[in-house]
Design a protein around this motif. Structure first.
Motif, short mmCIF file in Angstrom:
data_model
loop_
_atom_site.label_atom_id
_atom_site.label_comp_id
_atom_site.label_asym_id
_atom_site.label_seq_id
_atom_site.Cartn_x
_atom_site.Cartn_y
_atom_site.Cartn_z
N SER A 109 0.87 -1.17 0.00
CA SER A 109 0.00 0.00 0.00
C SER A 109 0.91 1.22 0.00
O SER A 109 2.07 1.12 0.37
N LYS A 154 -4.45 0.90 -4.91
CA LYS A 154 -4.57 2.28 -5.39
C LYS A 154 -3.59 3.13 -4.61
O LYS A 154 -3.56 3.10 -3.38
N ARG A 160 -8.20 1.30 -2.61
CA ARG A 160 -8.92 0.29 -3.35
C ARG A 160 -7.92 -0.77 -3.78
O ARG A 160 -6.76 -0.47 -3.98
N VAL A 162 -7.44 -3.88 -6.71
CA VAL A 162 -7.97 -4.47 -7.95
C VAL A 162 -7.23 -5.77 -8.20
O VAL A 162 -6.02 -5.84 -8.03
N PHE A 172 -12.92 -5.65 -8.09
CA PHE A 172 -12.62 -4.37 -7.45
C PHE A 172 -13.07 -4.46 -6.00
O PHE A 172 -14.18 -4.87 -5.72
N TYR A 173 -12.19 -4.09 -5.05
CA TYR A 173 -12.50 -4.19 -3.63
C TYR A 173 -12.32 -2.84 -2.98
O TYR A 173 -11.37 -2.10 -3.27
N GLU A 174 -13.24 -2.53 -2.07
CA GLU A 174 -13.13 -1.26 -1.33
C GLU A 174 -12.78 -1.55 0.11
O GLU A 174 -13.22 -2.53 0.68
N PHE A 178 -11.11 -4.62 3.41
CA PHE A 178 -11.49 -4.73 2.01
C PHE A 178 -12.64 -5.70 1.78
O PHE A 178 -12.65 -6.80 2.31
N LYS A 181 -16.53 -5.21 -4.19
CA LYS A 181 -17.45 -4.18 -4.64
C LYS A 181 -18.09 -4.56 -5.96
O LYS A 181 -19.29 -4.68 -6.06
N LYS A 218 -11.71 5.30 -8.81
CA LYS A 218 -12.54 5.37 -7.59
C LYS A 218 -13.80 4.54 -7.72
O LYS A 218 -14.23 3.90 -6.77
N THR A 219 -14.41 4.56 -8.90
CA THR A 219 -15.69 3.87 -9.04
C THR A 219 -15.58 2.56 -9.80
O THR A 219 -16.52 1.80 -9.85
N ALA A 220 -14.48 2.33 -10.42
CA ALA A 220 -14.22 1.13 -11.22
C ALA A 220 -15.10 1.05 -12.45
O ALA A 220 -15.33 -0.01 -13.00
#
Lengths: 610, 146
Positions: A109, A154, A160, A162, A172-174, A178, A181, A218-220
């Motif tokens: 990260s 990210k 985020r 990916v 995609f994971y938030e 995590f 998403k 941000k939103t994928a």
């Protein structure tokens, strides 16, 4: 005392049909990749500046620098991640077993606190993100059903992750912690690599279906794609963003790398196609790429690393190469500065120049595997795993036509009479064959199992070592051998025999870890008790003035003895090559070159003890 | 009723220990007149006897040269050295020399009598078992002594 003077690094291990991931130090121009069980860190500005980390117990797959450049996290096929410092002897910080199968990609990260690793495993454990110092999980990663080939973190908040994989999905994971998403199934083949841009606004996924798709970070949501006009014609294996986030470099199986300009709306257009010069075979497929500051690095399947300049895309690339597999023999040519030829069993012969490094590959017309190798000025004699001996003349980097001769059974050892290189002695399982140029002079069945042989530089005497440890000395007259003496001292099969350059002595090493130096005329033992290795002796080399002898063994050590001093006053180089030392040669009185299973060639400088 | 228990044979190998071996060892230990003593098992007389001694001026190389290449021996060596905090110290090493190139019978004989003999030598600091010259190298001695 001995000191490592130069390391000629190996190249990343590559596999057909898969990309490899190389990464760079964000703070300098050092890149890192893996080969076998070692992690190599090489400075792009000075390829001789190489550091090797050899602590993995299993073949290493990927290594990555932390954002502050202080730590490297490296992973291997057993699912273990090791985190260690880049300075100070590579102190280990922590080791975690993350997955139950091989780890394919790893990312830190941006704050260096979390690591996400992905790969192969069973069921749920295909992706795992954890805190770097405690190993506690920071999320649940479901959504993939097959091997996950790449993951990305990210680089800006909100965080985020990916991931992409063999099930054609980009997930995609938030978080943290995590959670899944959404998922994209826009690719029609394995998705090989996914990367966020350095400014955190977009991410790109590339796939074996030759497409590259760009999404909002941000939103994928899918934003655009790499234009298919002038696009790749083969699977795209790797992608790397430029530091300013406006261009990407992709590497593909169509043997080219392309630089794309990414516009704000997420569409990419080809800016330049970079092709490396090559013979056009499968070996030129590009499997990895990296944009490191001003350097564009691409790695081909054959292991050639091409360095392009990012500011001047038209400049011809600097090519670096090395061995990928065990380097089984070395030869030093008498030129100035010294040229070293190293050969590995897959048939690759590379020329190195002492002080400069990689000089070129010897292009041979027939690329068979090499088991035994001997070189004199302008000529190379090799034998492989078939029954032929090849004699090739060498001009610069090109090899002339090869003459081959079939000797009827597999050659075990090869030796050239250095003063009349026409004459060669080849030992096979049960006897020896004398060759003059490319013609068999005689084939002699000796009646015992032959394991090693040597012919004296003037071609008048030959020594053959057997499975039982006995050394048989023959005088060579015309095309026959007459047995002169049998020497018994070794307690294991003889593995190597070498004459000293001044021909007054010869030395033999066996599989029972012992080496003995004999006087040639009297056939008496000159130096014994050279028993300091802990595993079989693989190779032996004399110094040019015949005063020192070096032995290399499977126990990874090189030991140098002086003929005039007792064997106990020896110089040991421990851990010269992970996996064992297979090739040894002296370039001058105080430099020893060694090569081994780790596919590296190292030059050591000896300082004489007072 | 006196019995010379020193030379009573040992049940496991039948070798006794001759008197003068113990005396020679004590000379090395107390009076420092020898650098090393080499003992041999004399099969005919069924006991361990002194084969050779070395004067205090002799070095470790002289000692290793005095050991036969293809036969077993017992030896004691008095090693002088200076420790890390500058103390002059002296330690006695007992070396069971049994090279792998010696006859099996010799190896068995020396192995079974070793314990019995070793018990006679009171005051040995370190024991080394060497099956080839690298195992009793000067560096090994240096490593052990501190």
């Amino acid at each position: 005392m001995s000191q490592l003077a130069e390391t000629y690094a190996c190249v990343p291990t590559t596999e057909r049909g898969r990309g490899i991931l190389i990464s760079g130090n964000p703070k300098s121009n050092t890149i890192t990749y893996t080969n076998g069980r070692s992690v190599i860190m090489i400075n792009l500005d000075n390829p001789l500046d190489v550091l090797v980390y050899a602590e993995h117990a299993y073949p290493a797959t990927v290594a990555r620098y932390s954002p502050n450049g202080e730590w490297i996290a490296s992973a291997d096929v057993s699912g273990t991640v090791r985190i260690w410092g880049t300075r100070n002897e590579f102190v280990l910080k922590k080791e975690f077993k993350i997955l139950s199968g091989r780890i394919d990609d790893l990312q830190w990260s941006p704050d260096g606190m979390r690591i996400v690793a992905c790969g192969d495993g069973k069921g749920k454990s295909l992706v795992r993100a954890f805190m770097w110092d405690s190993g506690t999980n920071v999320g649940e990663f479901d959504g993939h059903s097959r091997r996950v080939l790449s993951c990305a973190f990210k680089p800006t908040r909100p965080f985020r992750i990916v991931t992409c994989g063999e099930d054609f999905l980009v997930n995609f994971y938030e978080g943290p912690p995590f959670k899944f998403k959404l998922s994209h199934r826009d690719h029609s083949n394995f998705v090989n690599c996914v990367r966020f841009s350095p400014d955190g606004s977009k991410f790109i996924s590339v796939s074996s279906d030759k497409k590259g798709l760009i999404y909002d970070a941000k939103t994928a949501e899918k934003m655009g794609e790499l234009s298919s006009e002038d696009g790749h014609k083969g699977s795209i294996y790797a992608v790397s963003w430029s530091p300013d986030g406006r261009q990407v470099l992709t590497a593909s199986a169509d043997k080219s790398a392309k630089v794309w300009e990414i516009s704000e709306d997420g569409n990419g257009k080809v800016k330049k196609t970079l092709a490396s010069p090559g013979s056009g075979g499968v070996d030129d497929m590009l499997v990895g790429c990296l944009w490191q500051n001003d350097h564009l690095v691409t790695v081909s399947l054959g292991g050639t690393i091409s360095l392009f300049s990012a500011t001047d895309l038209d400049k011809a690339p600097l090519l670096l190469s090395g061995h990928m597999k065990n380097v089984t023999s070395l030869a030093v040519l008498k030129s100035d500065p010294k040229i070293i030829l190293s050969s590995s069993y897959d048939g690759l012969i590379i020329k190195w120049i002492q002080g400069i490094g990689y000089s070129g590959r010897l292009q041979r017309k027939e690329n068979s595997q090499i088991k035994c190798f001997a070189a004199v000025e302008e000529e190379i004699v090799t034998s492989g795993f078939d029954n032929k001996i090849w004699r090739v003349s060498v001009h610069g980097d090109q090899c002339g036509d090869a003459d081959s001769v079939d000797i009827g059974s597999q050659p075990k050892d090869l030796s050239l009479a250095l003063l009349s290189p026409d004459l060669a002695l080849v030992s096979t399982d049960s006897g020896v064959v004398l060759l003059r140029s490319a013609k068999i002079v005689s084939t002699i069945n000796l009646g015992f199992t032959v394991t090693a042989s040597a012919i004296s530089p003037d071609g008048t005497e030959a020594i053959v070592g057997g499975q039982d440890g006995k050394l048989h000395i023959y005088s060579v007259t015309g095309d026959t051998l007459n047995e002169e003496a049998v020497l018994e001292k070794h307690r294991g099969a003889i593995s190597v025999i070498r004459y000293s350059p001044d021909v007054s002595m010869f030395a033999s090493g066996d599989v029972n870890r012992e080496a003995v130096v004999w006087d040639r005329d009297s056939r008496e033992v000159k130096l014994k008790n050279m028993l300091y290795h802990t595993a079989r002796i693989n190779c032996l080399a004399w110094s040019p003035d015949s005063s020192m002898i070096a032995t290399g063994s499977l126990d990874t050590c090189v030991i140098i003895y002086e003929i005039d001093k007792p064997a106990s006053s020896r110089l040991t180089i421990k851990g010269a090559h992970l996996g064992g030392v297979y090739g040894l040669a002296f370039t001058d009185q105080y430099s020893v070159v060694s090569s081994g299973e780790d596919a590296c060639v190292r030059v050591w400088k000896l300082t004489p003890q007072s | 009723m006196s019995f010379r228990w020193l030379s009573r044979p040992n049940a496991s190998s039948g070798m006794g220990v001759a008197d003068h071996t113990k005396n020679t060892f004590l000379e090395l230990k107390r009076k420092k007149v020898h650098r090393y003593v080499i003992f041999k098992v004399d099969e005919a007389k069924k006991e361990v006897v002194v084969e050779k001694t070395g004067g205090p001026a002799e070095s470790y190389e002289d000692f290793t040269a005095a050991l036969p290449e293809n036969d077993c021996r017992y030896a004691v060596y008095d090693y002088d050295f200076v420790t890390s905090d500058n103390c002059q110290k002296s330690k006695i090493f007992f070396i069971a020399w049994a090279p792998s190139s010696s006859r099996i019978r010799a190896k068995m004989l020396y192995a079974t009598s070793r314990d019995r003999f070793r018990r006679e030598l009171d005051g040995v600091h370190y024991e080394i078992q060497a099956t080839d010259p690298t195992e009793m190298d000067l560096e090994v001695i240096k490593d052990r002594a501190h």
